[in-house]
Design an enzyme around this catalytic site. Structure first.
Site, PDB file in Angstrom:
ATOM      1  N   LYS A  23      32.836  44.758  60.553  1.00  0.00           N
ATOM      2  CA  LYS A  23      32.959  43.795  61.656  1.00  0.00           C
ATOM      3  C   LYS A  23      34.379  43.862  62.190  1.00  0.00           C
ATOM      4  O   LYS A  23      35.344  43.615  61.455  1.00  0.00           O
ATOM      5  CB  LYS A  23      32.644  42.387  61.148  1.00  0.00           C
ATOM      6  N   LYS A  33      29.303  45.705  63.851  1.00  0.00           N
ATOM      7  CA  LYS A  33      29.468  44.708  64.911  1.00  0.00           C
ATOM      8  C   LYS A  33      30.844  44.825  65.531  1.00  0.00           C
ATOM      9  O   LYS A  33      31.812  44.914  64.773  1.00  0.00           O
ATOM     10  CB  LYS A  33      29.270  43.326  64.292  1.00  0.00           C
TER      11      LYS A  33
HETATM   12  C1  PBG Z   1      31.591  34.309  62.559  1.00  0.00           C
HETATM   13  C2  PBG Z   1      30.834  35.057  63.604  1.00  0.00           C
HETATM   14  C3  PBG Z   1      31.281  35.412  64.877  1.00  0.00           C
HETATM   15  C4  PBG Z   1      30.214  36.070  65.506  1.00  0.00           C
HETATM   16  C5  PBG Z   1      29.165  36.087  64.608  1.00  0.00           C
HETATM   17  N1  PBG Z   1      29.570  35.471  63.431  1.00  0.00           N
HETATM   18  C6  PBG Z   1      32.566  35.115  65.557  1.00  0.00           C
HETATM   19  C7  PBG Z   1      33.825  35.672  65.064  1.00  0.00           C
HETATM   20  O1  PBG Z   1      33.893  36.441  64.133  1.00  0.00           O
HETATM   21  O2  PBG Z   1      34.833  35.318  65.666  1.00  0.00           O
HETATM   22  C8  PBG Z   1      30.254  36.634  66.906  1.00  0.00           C
HETATM   23  C9  PBG Z   1      28.912  36.930  67.516  1.00  0.00           C
HETATM   24  C10 PBG Z   1      28.936  37.193  68.982  1.00  0.00           C
HETATM   25  O3  PBG Z   1      29.996  37.356  69.631  1.00  0.00           O
HETATM   26  O4  PBG Z   1      27.845  37.225  69.556  1.00  0.00           O
HETATM   27  N2  PBG Z   1      30.855  33.202  62.091  1.00  0.00           N
END
Ligand code: PBG
Length: 327
Positions: free
Chosen positions: A197, A251
């Site tokens: 991520k 992601k």
């Molecule tokens: C953290 C989380 C995020 C997203 C999914 N889980 C935000 C982040 O890491 O700042 C982002 C998902 C998206 O942008 O659609 N709980």
């Protein structure tokens, strides 16, 4: 007159030929719908930067999930917006917290006909907006945070989640969660690890959807991955598989298709990709201006993520894509 030996265009002449030789298929079975549920509201609240996406009430969430089931979408992933936030995010493991309540509602609504996933993080639940507990210097304390994730995972499993999806990028989070789930007897709860991520600017609209501002204008670069690094993603993914991840995720998706392809080459567990909020919002904004065909571009995005090697896709387009695929 000489002809080229190879004439690939022969196979493109009719729609039926193209359908027969398609190397990649996108099916409704590949879609997971991310859904937001907010505590203490009477009406669904639109999210300005995510047209078509709302913060659901308990009732509207049930209705949406029921509609998705009718369209054949196999899975949803829940994100909660609690009424009260605190320094550690304790609503994330409150048995009566917003996501736990929603999981029970949805299990009642759909039984085992759909896969219920819950995002596992504390950023929606902390008053500082970080994905963990802060140390005295204001940085996220990795090991102290693992204890919070373990509690939240057990609460989600107890509320009926089929899948818990840790998204906080703490080192060792999968092992900590697996251990806690097993100790509590939840040996069948699946872990979908947000393994690779990235610290991406594409999460902007999501943070509107969950009412998260990171304290002091901070960011997540100290724990999420740095965009230049692809080999490091494989280290992260292998570590999560070693710790017991049943499925892994990359992601965002489109800016990281190379990472998806590389991950597909090295792991055999199911591979997910998250077509994130910013990827969705860009398509919606351009379509609203009449600059491109939103449906066509959206489907091309999803197909390209499948072509790169993802088995399934978390996407705000899930409902629309299912409608299109069902024809
Ligand atoms: C953290 C989380 C995020 C997203 C999914 N889980 C935000 C982040 O890491 O700042 C982002 C998902 C998206 O942008 O659609 N709980």
């Amino acid at each position: 007159m000489s002809f080229p030996v190879s004439r690939p265009r022969r196979l493109r002449r009719t729609a039926a030929l193209r359908r027969l030789v398609a190397e990649t298929r996108l099916s409704v079975d590949d879609l997971v719908a991310p859904l937001f549920v907010r505590e203490g509201i009477d009406e669904p609240q639109p999210v300005a930067s995510l047209p078509g996406v709302v913060q659901h009430t308990r009732a509207s969430l049930r209705a949406e999930v029921s509609a998705l089931r009718g369209l054949g979408v196999p899975a949803v992933i829940l994100f909660g917006i609690p009424e009260e936030k605190d320094a550690v995010g304790s609503e994330a493991w409150n048995p009566d917290g917003v996501v736990q309540v929603a999981l029970r509602d949805l299990r009642d609504e759909v039984g085992d006909e759909m896969v219920l996933m819950a995002d596992l993080c504390v950023d929606e639940y902390t008053d500082h907006g970080h994905c963990g507990v802060l140390d005295s210097h204001g940085s996220v304390d990795n090991d102290a945070t693992l204890e919070l994730y373990a509690r939240a995972a057990v609460a989600q499993a107890e509320a009926g989640a089929d899948v818990t999806a840790p998204s906080g990028m703490m080192d060792g989070q999968v092992a900590a969660i697996r251990g806690a789930l097993d100790d509590a007897g939840h040996v069948d709860t699946v872990i979908l690890a947000y393994a690779a991520k990235y610290a991406s600017a594409l999460y902007g609209p999501f943070r509107d959807a969950v009412d998260v501002q990171i304290v002091g204008g901070g960011d997540r670069r100290g724990y999420q991955q740095d965009p230049p690094n692809a080999r490091e993603a494989i280290i992260e993914i292998m570590a999560d598989v070693d710790q017991g991840a049943d499925m892994v995720m990359v992601k965002p998706a489109l800016s990281y298709l190379d990472v998806i392809a590389e991950a597909r080459a090295v792991v055999d567990v199911p591979l997910a990709a998250y077509h994130v909020s910013g990827e969705y919002a860009m398509v919606q904004a351009a379509a609203a201006n009449g600059w491109l065909d939103g449906d066509a571009v959206g489907m091309e995005h999803l197909l390209s993520i499948r072509r790169a090697g993802a088995d399934f896709i978390l996407t705000y387009l899930a409902r629309r894509a299912a409608e299109i695929l069902q024809g």
